[in-house]
Structure formats: C-alpha cells, structure tokens
Design a protein around this motif. Structure first.
Motif, mmCIF file in Angstrom:
data_model
loop_
_atom_site.group_PDB
_atom_site.id
_atom_site.type_symbol
_atom_site.label_atom_id
_atom_site.label_comp_id
_atom_site.label_asym_id
_atom_site.label_seq_id
_atom_site.Cartn_x
_atom_site.Cartn_y
_atom_site.Cartn_z
ATOM 1 N N ASP A 20 -13.314 -15.932 -13.285
ATOM 2 C CA ASP A 20 -11.916 -15.595 -12.970
ATOM 3 C C ASP A 20 -11.911 -14.528 -11.879
ATOM 4 N N PRO A 21 -12.205 -14.922 -10.645
ATOM 5 C CA PRO A 21 -12.353 -13.923 -9.584
ATOM 6 C C PRO A 21 -11.087 -13.129 -9.311
ATOM 7 N N ILE A 22 -9.914 -13.742 -9.384
ATOM 8 C CA ILE A 22 -8.676 -13.022 -9.091
ATOM 9 C C ILE A 22 -8.483 -11.889 -10.079
ATOM 10 N N ALA A 23 -8.702 -12.160 -11.368
ATOM 11 C CA ALA A 23 -8.570 -11.105 -12.384
ATOM 12 C C ALA A 23 -9.592 -9.996 -12.148
ATOM 13 N N ALA A 24 -10.800 -10.375 -11.736
ATOM 14 C CA ALA A 24 -11.839 -9.372 -11.480
ATOM 15 C C ALA A 24 -11.468 -8.492 -10.297
ATOM 16 N N TYR A 25 -10.937 -9.093 -9.235
ATOM 17 C CA TYR A 25 -10.542 -8.307 -8.068
ATOM 18 C C TYR A 25 -9.360 -7.391 -8.407
ATOM 19 N N ASP A 26 -8.431 -7.892 -9.196
ATOM 20 C CA ASP A 26 -7.319 -7.051 -9.635
ATOM 21 C C ASP A 26 -7.837 -5.832 -10.397
ATOM 22 N N HIS A 27 -8.791 -6.068 -11.278
ATOM 23 C CA HIS A 27 -9.350 -4.971 -12.077
ATOM 24 C C HIS A 27 -10.036 -3.946 -11.176
ATOM 25 N N MET A 28 -10.798 -4.392 -10.205
ATOM 26 C CA MET A 28 -11.485 -3.465 -9.323
ATOM 27 C C MET A 28 -10.490 -2.682 -8.473
ATOM 28 N N ARG A 29 -9.453 -3.323 -7.998
ATOM 29 C CA ARG A 29 -8.444 -2.618 -7.189
ATOM 30 C C ARG A 29 -7.811 -1.477 -7.989
ATOM 31 N N ARG A 30 -7.585 -1.695 -9.262
ATOM 32 C CA ARG A 30 -6.913 -0.703 -10.096
ATOM 33 C C ARG A 30 -7.854 0.396 -10.577
ATOM 34 N N THR A 31 -9.138 0.098 -10.699
ATOM 35 C CA THR A 31 -10.059 1.049 -11.315
ATOM 36 C C THR A 31 -11.092 1.631 -10.361
ATOM 37 N N CYS A 32 -11.464 0.890 -9.319
ATOM 38 C CA CYS A 32 -12.501 1.352 -8.386
ATOM 39 C C CYS A 32 -12.216 0.732 -7.018
ATOM 40 N N PRO A 33 -11.212 1.249 -6.315
ATOM 41 C CA PRO A 33 -10.709 0.573 -5.112
ATOM 42 C C PRO A 33 -11.694 0.466 -3.958
ATOM 43 N N ILE A 265 2.524 -18.387 -1.937
ATOM 44 C CA ILE A 265 1.565 -18.905 -2.923
ATOM 45 C C ILE A 265 0.142 -18.506 -2.531
ATOM 46 N N LEU A 266 -0.162 -18.556 -1.250
ATOM 47 C CA LEU A 266 -1.507 -18.205 -0.786
ATOM 48 C C LEU A 266 -1.717 -16.694 -0.739
ATOM 49 N N ARG A 267 -0.642 -15.917 -0.805
ATOM 50 C CA ARG A 267 -0.788 -14.474 -1.047
ATOM 51 C C ARG A 267 -1.232 -14.247 -2.490
ATOM 52 N N LEU A 272 -9.098 -17.664 1.299
ATOM 53 C CA LEU A 272 -10.220 -16.970 1.929
ATOM 54 C C LEU A 272 -10.378 -15.625 1.240
ATOM 55 N N THR A 273 -11.520 -15.401 0.630
ATOM 56 C CA THR A 273 -11.700 -14.237 -0.240
ATOM 57 C C THR A 273 -11.801 -12.938 0.530
ATOM 58 N N CYS A 274 -12.557 -12.916 1.619
ATOM 59 C CA CYS A 274 -12.853 -11.619 2.230
ATOM 60 C C CYS A 274 -13.277 -11.767 3.689
ATOM 61 N N THR A 297 -16.791 -4.859 3.035
ATOM 62 C CA THR A 297 -16.242 -6.170 2.686
ATOM 63 C C THR A 297 -14.780 -5.982 2.332
ATOM 64 N N LEU A 298 -13.900 -6.515 3.161
ATOM 65 C CA LEU A 298 -12.460 -6.399 2.933
ATOM 66 C C LEU A 298 -12.024 -7.564 2.066
ATOM 67 N N VAL A 299 -11.582 -7.274 0.856
ATOM 68 C CA VAL A 299 -11.251 -8.329 -0.103
ATOM 69 C C VAL A 299 -9.774 -8.673 0.030
ATOM 70 N N TRP A 300 -9.488 -9.655 0.915
ATOM 71 C CA TRP A 300 -8.100 -10.087 1.113
ATOM 72 C C TRP A 300 -7.472 -10.493 -0.222
ATOM 73 N N ALA A 301 -8.243 -11.161 -1.057
ATOM 74 C CA ALA A 301 -7.729 -11.691 -2.314
ATOM 75 C C ALA A 301 -7.248 -10.597 -3.248
ATOM 76 N N ALA A 302 -7.725 -9.379 -3.065
ATOM 77 C CA ALA A 302 -7.248 -8.237 -3.855
ATOM 78 C C ALA A 302 -6.127 -7.504 -3.129
#
Length: 389
Positions: A20-33, A265-267, A272-274, A297-302
């Motif tokens: 679940d990459p989207i959930a993982a990126y969300d978690h990292m943005r909130r906890t370790c940006p 929707i693509l936002r 494209l992840t990064c 690595t710029l994580v667009w998806a986050a």
C-alpha cells in the motif's frame, strides 16, 4: 576511510510499503517528512518542500543521472537551449492537430472491449492505447505496436523482479528499436516520412546537428515516460470512476469536467511516484543537513496529498487551484508534454464513458504497481453497455 552509513528512517522496499504505497507515503509525510534510506537516499514528502525544490533550480540541480538524459538530466544554460528546441513539438497547434487521430484510436480500442463480462483493463485498453497513440504521434508504423507491447511486458517483468541485468537488457532493446527507426529515415533521405522522428534528425543545437545518442535520449524520455504514465493513468482513472459511481454519473452529465477530474484523480493517486534532484550546495530540509551532491528523491505521490495544502487528500474536488497540483511537475522542468497527455487521457476516458452505461469493479481492489511505477498492475472491471450499443 569511508564515512559511516546513516541510519535508515524507512525501507521503501518493505512489504508493507509495496502492498500500500500511498498509505506508506502518507505516513512518512506526517511523521518523517525528509527521510533517509539506502535505496532512495533522502526522500522528501511535503508539498512545500517539494515545490520549493523544483522552483529553485539554482540550488537543486537535475543532473542526477550518470546516463545522458536530454533534457531531463540537464541544468541551465544547457537545459534552456534544449527546452527551446523541444517545446514546439508539444505546442497547442500540434496537439490540436493530433486530437482527431487520438480520439479515433481511443474509440476503436474501447469499441473492441467486451461488455457484460469482466475485463482486465490494463492489458485490454491502457497499454494498447498508450502504445498506439505514441506511435501515431511520433509517426511510427503500426508494425511497432506489438513489439512495443512486448517491450512494456518485459520492462514490467524486469521491474517486478528487480533484476538489474534484466532492466539493462530491456533498456538496450528499446534503444536498438529507436536506432533502427532513425537509420530507416536516414536511408530514405528525402522520401522519409514528414513526422516528428524525421524532424528531430534535421534539428540543430548550438549550431550543430544532434548526435544520435542525443536523439535516442530524447525519444527514450518521451516514449518510456509516455508508455508508462499514460497506461498507469488510464488504469487509475478507470478504477476510481468504477469505485465512485457518483463522480462517474456527474462526468456523464457534464463531460466538460473530465479534464479537471482526470487531474484531480491523478493528484489523489499518482501515476508517477517520484523524481530526483541534487543540491548544488549544503542545505537543510526538514531539520536534516544534506550535503551538496547527495541525491534527493521528490515523492510526488506524497506531496500531492499533503493535508497542509489539500485538506482531506482523498476528497475529490474539481475546483482546486491547478497550480498546486504537481502531477506534471513545476518550474523549468515541468513536463513539456502535459497538454498532449491531458488530451490523450480525456480522449480515452471520454470514449469509455460514451460506450458504457456504467463502469463497475469486477473483483477485489487492484494490485499496486511496483516502484518506481505508480498505479495498478491489473484492473478488473465490468462494463455495462450504453443504450443502443
């Protein structure tokens, strides 16, 4: 003596991230940006940080690859000259002229889809559409459709296996195809087709003709990105509409909203992840000291799901400020083919809506694609036919 390695803040290849990459990126943005890992070096997740980096091309360079990458891997002033040459190939007139052919391809592929029975959309529509519109835009023969589809399958298998030798072989095979197309045009001389590929052979930069490796790099960047991101986008949008029938109904009633809906929707779910950057001097990001030359690595998806900018990241709103959406990047390295990509996505989703009364899920949620790809590997849908079709 080599410097000690830094402790990792996360593992981008951990099973829970891949599941679940989207959930993982969300978690990292909130906890370790700004997070370190051996695989991605310094990953940047917040919208403000990512936007600040892409808009500051003096501090953050794009020459992050050891391979020639025209113009993606270049910085000004070299990048400026190449972009000036490339951008006319994607101007409004050229994109508008391509629109009828694009819509014809979309309608033909959608018309061949089975209805009232489950269909795997990635193999039945998304990948064939990406290949066919790319060949049509570039002036490549239909005989390349099947080889390019096989190349996409080989690339996906190599990405899934994470085998560097397989990935290198896939890249070499693609470059050989491009070199063959160029040689055919050289051999044809004045009888070569009047298309984009031929035009590139006649281009100059800094008063000299383009070298073959430069043309191959340009066409690789255009085509590899196109085949991957367009196919991923088709799967993401189609699945989202199947899972959100109210939005699907709204777009059927008001198709003029389709382009804004596709972008939104693509936002929410990035194709494209990064992307990468390299600081030209020591910087501090998210409280982390990052030395000049270290990879970011710029994580667009986050970044495109940052609550500080978008509120509820999963809320689909068609009235958002498009300047905040990093779907096609920003700054001097923003995607030059954004208008073409928007046309293609609008054409294929419009055709899908026009040919159906409803698009519905036909099974469990799709399996995520494997990093660095975004979207889904497979999308099972049920297409209910429109009245009279």
């Amino acid at each position: 003596m080599s410097a000690p390695s830094r402790p990792a803040d996360w593992d981008p290849r951990a099973s829970q991230v891949l599941a679940d990459p989207i959930a993982a990126y969300d978690h990292m943005r909130r906890t370790c940006p700004v997070a370190h890992s051996d695989y991605l070096h310094h990953s940047v997740f917040r919208h403000a940080d990512v936007m600040g980096i892409v808009l500051d091309h003096h501090t953050y360079g794009n020459a992050a690859s050891r391979h020639l990458s025209v113009p993606n891997g270049m910085d000004p002033p070299e990048h400026t000259a190449w972009r000036r040459m490339i951008e006319p190939y994607f101007d409004g007139a050229r994109v508008a002229a391509f629109a009828p052919a694009c819509r014809e391809i979309a309608a033909a592929l959608v018309g061949a889809l089975p209805q009232q029975a489950p269909v795997e959309l990635m193999s039945a529509l998304a990948h064939p559409f990406a290949v066919q519109v790319q060949c049509a835009f570039m002036g490549w023969p239909q005989a390349l459709h099947q080889p390019l589809l096989q190349w996409v399958q080989a690339r996906n298998a190599a990405t899934l296996s994470a085998d560097p030798r397989a990935l290198a072989a896939v890249a070499t095979g693609f470059d050989s195809t491009i070199r063959h197309l160029l040689q055919e045009r050289r051999d044809a001389g004045n009888a070569a087709p009047d298309d984009i590929t031929t035009a590139l052979l006649r281009e100059t930069i800094h008063g000299r003709p383009l070298a073959e490796e430069e043309i191959v790099s340009i066409l690789r960047n255009w085509t590899v990105g196109e085949l991957g991101s367009i196919a991923s986008s088709v799967g993401i949008i189609a699945w989202y509409l199947a899972a959100h029938p109210a939005l699907q109904s709204r777009l059927r009633r008001k198709p003029t909203l389709l382009r804004a809906a596709n972008d939104e929707i693509l936002r929410i779910h990035a194709p494209l992840t990064c992307n990468r950057r390299v600081p030209t001097r020591d910087v501090t990001l998210g409280g982390r000291h990052i030395a000049a030359g270290e990879r970011l690595t710029l994580v667009w998806a986050a970044a495109n799901r940052d609550e500080a900018v978008f509120g509820d990241p999963d809320e689909c709103r068609l009235d958002r400020d498009p300047a905040l959406n990093l779907l096609y990047g920003a700054g001097i390295h923003a995607c030059p083919g954004a208008a073409l990509a928007r046309l293609e996505l609008e054409a294929v989703i419009a055709a899908l809506l026009a040919a159906t009364a409803s698009i519905e899920p036909a099974g469990s949620r799709p399996t995520p694609a494997v990093y660095p790809a975004g979207g889904h590997r497979q999308v099972e849908l049920l297409l209910r036919p429109a009245a009279g079709s």
